[in-house]
Motif scaffolding. Sequence first.
Motif, PDB file in Angstrom:
ATOM      1  N   ASN A 160      23.905  11.329  12.861  1.00 25.74           N
ATOM      2  CA  ASN A 160      23.352  12.377  11.963  1.00 25.74           C
ATOM      3  C   ASN A 160      22.601  11.959  11.084  1.00 25.74           C
ATOM      4  N   GLY A 162      19.332  11.506   8.317  1.00 28.93           N
ATOM      5  CA  GLY A 162      18.599  12.243   7.349  1.00 28.93           C
ATOM      6  C   GLY A 162      17.221  11.713   7.145  1.00 28.93           C
ATOM      7  N   GLY A 163      16.765  12.001   6.235  1.00 30.32           N
ATOM      8  CA  GLY A 163      15.336  11.600   5.824  1.00 30.32           C
ATOM      9  C   GLY A 163      15.019  12.037   4.511  1.00 30.32           C
ATOM     10  N   CYS A 166      15.502  15.983   3.383  1.00 31.39           N
ATOM     11  CA  CYS A 166      16.678  16.535   3.744  1.00 31.39           C
ATOM     12  C   CYS A 166      17.192  17.271   2.771  1.00 31.39           C
ATOM     13  N   LEU A 167      16.729  17.249   1.517  1.00 32.63           N
ATOM     14  CA  LEU A 167      17.207  17.754   0.231  1.00 32.63           C
ATOM     15  C   LEU A 167      16.969  19.324   0.647  1.00 32.63           C
ATOM     16  N   ALA A 173      22.607  17.241  11.656  1.00 33.71           N
ATOM     17  CA  ALA A 173      23.556  18.475  12.238  1.00 33.71           C
ATOM     18  C   ALA A 173      23.147  19.854  11.440  1.00 33.71           C
ATOM     19  N   ASN A 174      22.396  20.001  10.738  1.00 32.86           N
ATOM     20  CA  ASN A 174      21.833  21.241  10.278  1.00 32.86           C
ATOM     21  C   ASN A 174      20.671  21.709  11.146  1.00 32.86           C
ATOM     22  N   LEU A 196      22.737  30.506  17.874  1.00 38.27           N
ATOM     23  CA  LEU A 196      23.437  30.010  16.886  1.00 38.27           C
ATOM     24  C   LEU A 196      24.971  30.011  16.890  1.00 38.27           C
ATOM     25  N   ASP A 197      25.796  29.584  15.868  1.00 38.96           N
ATOM     26  CA  ASP A 197      27.334  29.498  15.949  1.00 38.96           C
ATOM     27  C   ASP A 197      27.727  30.889  16.824  1.00 38.96           C
ATOM     28  N   ASP A 202      33.664  24.037  16.715  1.00 39.83           N
ATOM     29  CA  ASP A 202      32.348  23.299  16.190  1.00 39.83           C
ATOM     30  C   ASP A 202      32.317  22.130  16.946  1.00 39.83           C
ATOM     31  N   LEU A 204      29.596  20.981  18.540  1.00 44.23           N
ATOM     32  CA  LEU A 204      28.516  20.458  18.100  1.00 44.23           C
ATOM     33  C   LEU A 204      28.411  19.664  16.715  1.00 44.23           C
ATOM     34  N   GLY A 205      29.507  19.946  15.691  1.00 45.69           N
ATOM     35  CA  GLY A 205      29.566  19.524  14.538  1.00 45.69           C
ATOM     36  C   GLY A 205      30.178  18.363  14.431  1.00 45.69           C
ATOM     37  N   LEU A 206      31.300  18.151  15.363  1.00 46.92           N
ATOM     38  CA  LEU A 206      32.194  17.139  15.605  1.00 46.92           C
ATOM     39  C   LEU A 206      31.460  15.907  16.201  1.00 46.92           C
ATOM     40  N   GLY A 209      26.818  12.935  14.635  1.00 45.44           N
ATOM     41  CA  GLY A 209      27.493  11.852  13.742  1.00 45.44           C
ATOM     42  C   GLY A 209      28.645  10.953  14.363  1.00 45.44           C
ATOM     43  N   ARG A 223      16.430  22.773  16.433  1.00 45.07           N
ATOM     44  CA  ARG A 223      15.410  23.970  15.770  1.00 45.07           C
ATOM     45  C   ARG A 223      14.123  23.248  15.593  1.00 45.07           C
TER      46      ARG A 223
ATOM     47  N   ARG B 120      29.460  26.180   7.981  1.00 46.57           N
ATOM     48  CA  ARG B 120      29.959  24.785   8.203  1.00 46.57           C
ATOM     49  C   ARG B 120      28.879  23.764   7.707  1.00 46.57           C
ATOM     50  N   ASP B 121      27.836  24.502   7.465  1.00 48.35           N
ATOM     51  CA  ASP B 121      26.535  23.347   6.928  1.00 48.35           C
ATOM     52  C   ASP B 121      26.791  22.988   5.587  1.00 48.35           C
ATOM     53  N   LYS B 144      25.581  14.005   1.091  1.00 50.77           N
ATOM     54  CA  LYS B 144      25.299  13.182   2.141  1.00 50.77           C
ATOM     55  C   LYS B 144      26.469  12.054   2.597  1.00 50.77           C
ATOM     56  N   VAL B 146      28.409  10.355   6.302  1.00 47.68           N
ATOM     57  CA  VAL B 146      28.616  10.429   7.515  1.00 47.68           C
ATOM     58  C   VAL B 146      29.531   9.430   7.931  1.00 47.68           C
ATOM     59  N   ASP B 150      33.594  13.850  11.521  1.00 46.68           N
ATOM     60  CA  ASP B 150      33.129  15.151  10.694  1.00 46.68           C
ATOM     61  C   ASP B 150      34.232  16.202  10.939  1.00 46.68           C
ATOM     62  N   LYS B 153      33.679  19.844   9.616  1.00 44.90           N
ATOM     63  CA  LYS B 153      33.043  20.857  10.604  1.00 44.90           C
ATOM     64  C   LYS B 153      34.018  21.277  11.629  1.00 44.90           C
ATOM     65  N   SER B 277      26.567  36.254  19.642  1.00 47.08           N
ATOM     66  CA  SER B 277      25.335  35.377  19.254  1.00 47.08           C
ATOM     67  C   SER B 277      24.579  34.857  20.597  1.00 47.08           C
ATOM     68  N   TRP B 302      20.114  37.730  12.102  1.00 40.94           N
ATOM     69  CA  TRP B 302      19.839  36.235  12.479  1.00 40.94           C
ATOM     70  C   TRP B 302      18.524  36.282  13.358  1.00 40.94           C
TER      71      TRP B 302
END
Lengths: 477, 379
Positions: A160, A162-163, A166-167, A173-174, A196-197, A202, A204-206, A209, A223, B120-121, B144, B146, B150, B153, B277, B302
């Motif tokens: 998961n 960042g960079g 990412c702020l 994940a997003n 999308l969702d 979820d 994908l979210g689990l 990371g 995306r 979720r985000d 942030k 990790v 998680d 989510k 969706s 969307w």
Amino acid sequence: MIALPPPKAEILAQRDAILAALRAMLPEDAVIGEPVRLKPYETDGLSAYRQVPLAVVLPRTTAEVADVLRYCNRMGIRVVPRGAGTSLSGGALPLADAVVIGLMRMNRILEVDYENRLAVVEAGVTNIGITQAVAGDGFFYAPDPSSQLACMIGGNVMMNSGGAHCLKYGVTANNLLGLTFVTIEGEVVRIGGEHLDGGGYDWLGLITGSEGQLGMVTEVTVRILRGPEGARAMLAAFDSIQVAGEAVDAIIGAGVIPVALEFMDRPCIHACEAFAHAGYPLDAEAMLIIEVEGSVAEQDALLGKIRDICARFAPLSMKVAQTPEESAAIWKGRKGAFGAVGRISPDYLCMDGTIPTGELPRVLRRIGEMSAECGLQVANVFHAGDGNLHPLIMFDANDPSSFARAEKFGADILRLCVEVGGCLTGEHGVGVEKRDLMGVQFSEAELDQQRAIKSAFDPGWLLNGAKVFPLVAGAHG
Amino acid sequence: MLTPDTESALAALVAAADAPFAIEGQGTKRAMLRPVQAAATISTRNLTGITLHRPTELIISARAGTPVAEVEAMLATKGQMLIAEPPSYAGIFGAGNATIGGAVAAGISGPRRITGGAMRDHVMGVRFVNGAGEVMHSGGRVLKNVTGLDLCKLLTGSHGTLGIITEVTLKVLPRPEATATLAVNAADFATGQRVLSAGLGAPYGVSGAAIVGHRALLRIEDFAESVAYRIAKLRQDLAEHGASEIIEGEASRALWRDVAEATPLDLAPDDAVWRVSVKPSEGPRLAAALRTAFDAKLMLDWGGGLVWVAGPATEAAHRAVMAAAEDGAFLLFRAPDALRAAVPVIKPDAPALATIARRVKAALDPRGLFNPGRMQAGF
Ligand SMILES: Cc1cc2nc3c(=O)[nH]c(=O)nc-3n(C[C@H](O)[C@H](O)[C@H](O)COP(=O)(O)OP(=O)(O)OC[C@H]3O[C@@H](n4cnc5c(N)ncnc54)[C@H](O)[C@@H]3O)c2cc1C
């Protein structure tokens, strides 16, 4: 040093038979068993830890990955998934009795769809490779780890990552829509999709990371975003860390969310300037890199707002990039920060805790004290907008006591991060490095809960053993 | 109904339980998904209060039973907002005082989802009680993180079937200074969807993209000068697609409240409601198929990828929705008990994943206490 679990003697004893079986199921060039050719896979970005694996396989298709996983599961052989091996937490560190499954040959971009703003890529495509594939049409893939030239999207998903941006744009994940996921049982499952969702759990979210603990990823649907009209960076230099921290708070408090808001302390500024010649202010105790986006007029307006705010904190200097080249030079220093510190100290540990941003002055003061106590230098670079700290602890790998002190110093910093309300890792993952600190952030019951979820995916605990969870009897195979 | 007023009382209740519960906040989404098969109900409505708000850290924490409205009001005092702009769905399920825990458990996201992310985000931390009656946390109060699996989510959108959420920590953002909408005339959904794709593919940071009636709507939110500049540029860039109008300020906000609440569906009391969706370019195909199948009422959000559907509450209509969804995902959002008990209300997981899902459920709720049957029969 962090302990690795003892190898399974019965697996080591079957080495030749295992290699023969892998060679029977994969093309000849996809299986590596000779010690000299295994050597390059013995470590990752946490190079103080090394272990040659039993074998390395380099599959080219999802079906090949599934075959290897199914076989390893049946035989009770541990597997270590690997992308580019840039993990800074030892996430891709092999085990002596494990088969490393490297996905660097799965490096094709399968589909780019501008209308739906997505790309389908294999797990071994590099992070920058995605942006390069769509940049000609004005698009980009947003998460931009500093390792983006090398690291792969599969590794990014599993960490998961960042960079610096990412702020505004979020972490990996997003920015995902779907995965092709292979379970340890060798089942190929589609997670998410091109939409999308959809409702339902979820997954994908689990999985994002999960550090290779739950299964392997072979394809990723990301995306892609249309790039802004333009972007520009500025520098602001301050004579104290405290004041720089207050300026960050004031910017966000004024409702301005720059795309990037990065912080460096004096040692880091010096190391980076020597490397990048970006015109960093060498007289400063702390420096902010702030980037905004939009049309030239919008950039001017936003940078004006930010300059006005910074001006209230008596900056030593402020410098707004006037050309794309000047912006690039500012970023060259920041993105090369780890390498720059590597030039002044051959060995360093890169830490990765997150703290509530309001705690910044207190935490950096305490890190300074700890540095003096243990006699090791530290340089701090920091995603200031989101509180993700990267203290770089310099040590000498030829001196075992120096490495031991560096590891202890690092662990103490991470404990401090948790103590002030933050966490052990913001983007580099737990890996092997922070495994034994998990108890600082989670209760034993919470760790057991996470272990039970891992067991739901990987009942035999064969996936990426010795990482993430503290070793306990019964776990880790 | 059991309404514990502390997390530890809630945990003790669960630890001592020997029969399943329905889990709810204020019960405003009780009619969503499948009817729960449980004699008793646990509500989090008495676990209230905002526990932390750090405007400069972009973080707010609140106990699960805190009304969404209260969280939004607190944020507004500092010029901030919930990023996912969770709708109340009062027009669909009836008015109520929806809780923040319920909005997270139901994974509810409004129009900003297309570029700003889903609920979720933005869930940075959760505390919850698992099926063994243990208090757990995942994530934390920083942006942030990790560390470990998680579970934030996993719990978000799990509709109370994996754990009872007791407290959430959300990322928030400054409320944009200004907002405006470009409304482009579009003869049909296919034309409208192309306008939305063109708008989302332009470099102006569109934060809402929906089709209502014969208009494709594109929203810009930012500082006032930026909004003025970008909406004009967007209009210019999209001129070839048709005549357009710029809607500003409060009128624009009202428009997007309606989109969020799916008000344009103009529901009859006994209409069933679905959310499907799909990939955005598939939205018009799906819409056309359902119009043919049962003269569906339709609205696209969307970017065209979220299709709101209303129509007769029959198994035949539901089958038509499932078939038309193809690779996408469907959700039966509102229907009479008989229908929602009889059909899969959410797209079922593939078999290999369904096996894992049962094990994950058993890992979190080994005795099957939480919301049995809500997402799937016998689960
Ligand atoms: C100089 C430098 C700068 C860095 N900067 C950043 C930064 O700015 N932000 C950041 O977040 N990270 C950064 N990193 C860390 C690292 O680059 C990231 O963690 C990256 O995502 C790892 O990708 P990789 O392909 O190298 O994965 P690896 O290191 O090969 O693997 C990472 C983990 O994922 C698992 N894994 C890999 N591929 C798969 C797969 N297909 N399926 C299942 N499991 C898999 C591995 O087992 C391992 O646990 C940096 C590293 C370096 C060396």
